[in-house]
Design an enzyme around this catalytic site. Structure first.
Site, PDB file in Angstrom:
ATOM      1  CE  LYS A  20       3.763  12.861   5.018  1.00 46.54           C
ATOM      2  NZ  LYS A  20       4.268  12.400   6.489  1.00 46.54           N
ATOM      3  CE1 TYR A  60       2.349   7.047   4.979  1.00 45.46           C
ATOM      4  CE2 TYR A  60       0.187   8.257   5.296  1.00 45.46           C
ATOM      5  CZ  TYR A  60       1.598   8.276   4.717  1.00 45.46           C
ATOM      6  OH  TYR A  60       2.155   9.421   4.582  1.00 45.46           O
ATOM      7  CG  ASN A 123       6.843  13.929   8.103  1.00 50.65           C
ATOM      8  OD1 ASN A 123       5.732  13.783   7.637  1.00 50.65           O
ATOM      9  ND2 ASN A 123       7.476  12.706   8.340  1.00 50.65           N
ATOM     10  CG  HIS A 126       4.506   9.916   1.133  1.00 49.59           C
ATOM     11  ND1 HIS A 126       4.841   8.807   1.906  1.00 49.59           N
ATOM     12  CD2 HIS A 126       4.615   9.326  -0.188  1.00 49.59           C
ATOM     13  CE1 HIS A 126       4.670   7.686   1.224  1.00 49.59           C
ATOM     14  NE2 HIS A 126       4.552   8.069  -0.028  1.00 49.59           N
ATOM     15  CD  GLU A 137       3.898   4.905  -1.789  1.00 52.34           C
ATOM     16  OE1 GLU A 137       4.590   5.836  -2.298  1.00 52.34           O
ATOM     17  OE2 GLU A 137       4.088   4.620  -0.374  1.00 52.34           O
TER      18      GLU A 137
END
Ligand code: IDP
Ligand code: MG
Length: 160
Positions: A20, A60, A123, A126, A137
């Protein structure tokens, strides 16, 4: 031919892993790639991309009703991410284990989130949560020709 012949081998399971924007900003690209490479998973696609909010809303889609959805999309669109496909036995499940829990405060030391992050909203990585979401995805982030099904000569030292 028997149906089994048409199924991908278990060693060809694929997962979508992304570093990310915070992971990129914090210089963790090499560290995260290193862990998957060292484990024995095979990198079959990789690119750096700054995703549009529209692209991320589809990625998402299952979270669209969550209160944090707008800030999640904004965070994920805030800079480049490193998108990857990793292949190997149990790649989806093992990828999730290597990432750690969604909330880094609940992630074990030794996991990527547990070693390098503190808060859920930052965080750093992914990973797909199931084989079917991984397929969705991968198709969302990569064109078929961007995925390289290459033969790795060391495979017989990783799989018996
Ligand atoms: P996962 O990334 O471990 O699969 P998901 O529940 O799919 O977790 O949530 C996707 C991402 O949304 C998380 O990785 C995190 O960045 C963000 N997120 C999830 N829950 C929260 C929250 O309660 N507050 C802020 N961000 C969240
Ligand atoms: Mg998820």
């Amino acid at each position: 031919p028997p149906v089994n012949e048409e199924m991908a081998s278990p060693q060809e399971e694929r997962t979508f892993i992304a570093i990310k924007p915070d992971g990129v900003q914090r210089g963790l690209v090499g560290e995260i790639i290193k862990r998957f490479e060292q484990r024995g998973f095979k990198l079959i696609a990789l690119k750096m991309v700054t995703a549009s909010q529209d692209h991320l809303k589809v990625h998402y889609q299952d979270l669209k009703d969550k209160p944090f959805f707008p800030s999640l999309v904004e965070y994920m669109a805030s800079g480049p991410i490193v998108a990857m496909v990793w292949q190997g036995l149990e790649a989806v499940k093992q990828g999730r284990i290597m990432l750690g829990a969604t909330n880094p405060l609940a992630s074990n030391p030794g996991t990527i989130r547990g070693d390098f992050s503190i808060q859920t909203g930052r965080n750093i990585c992914h990973g797909s949560d199931a084989v079917d979401s991984a397929e969705r995805e991968i198709a969302h982030w990569f064109k078929p020709e961007e995925v390289s099904g290459w033969k790795r000569t060391v495979d017989s030292w990783i799989y018996e």
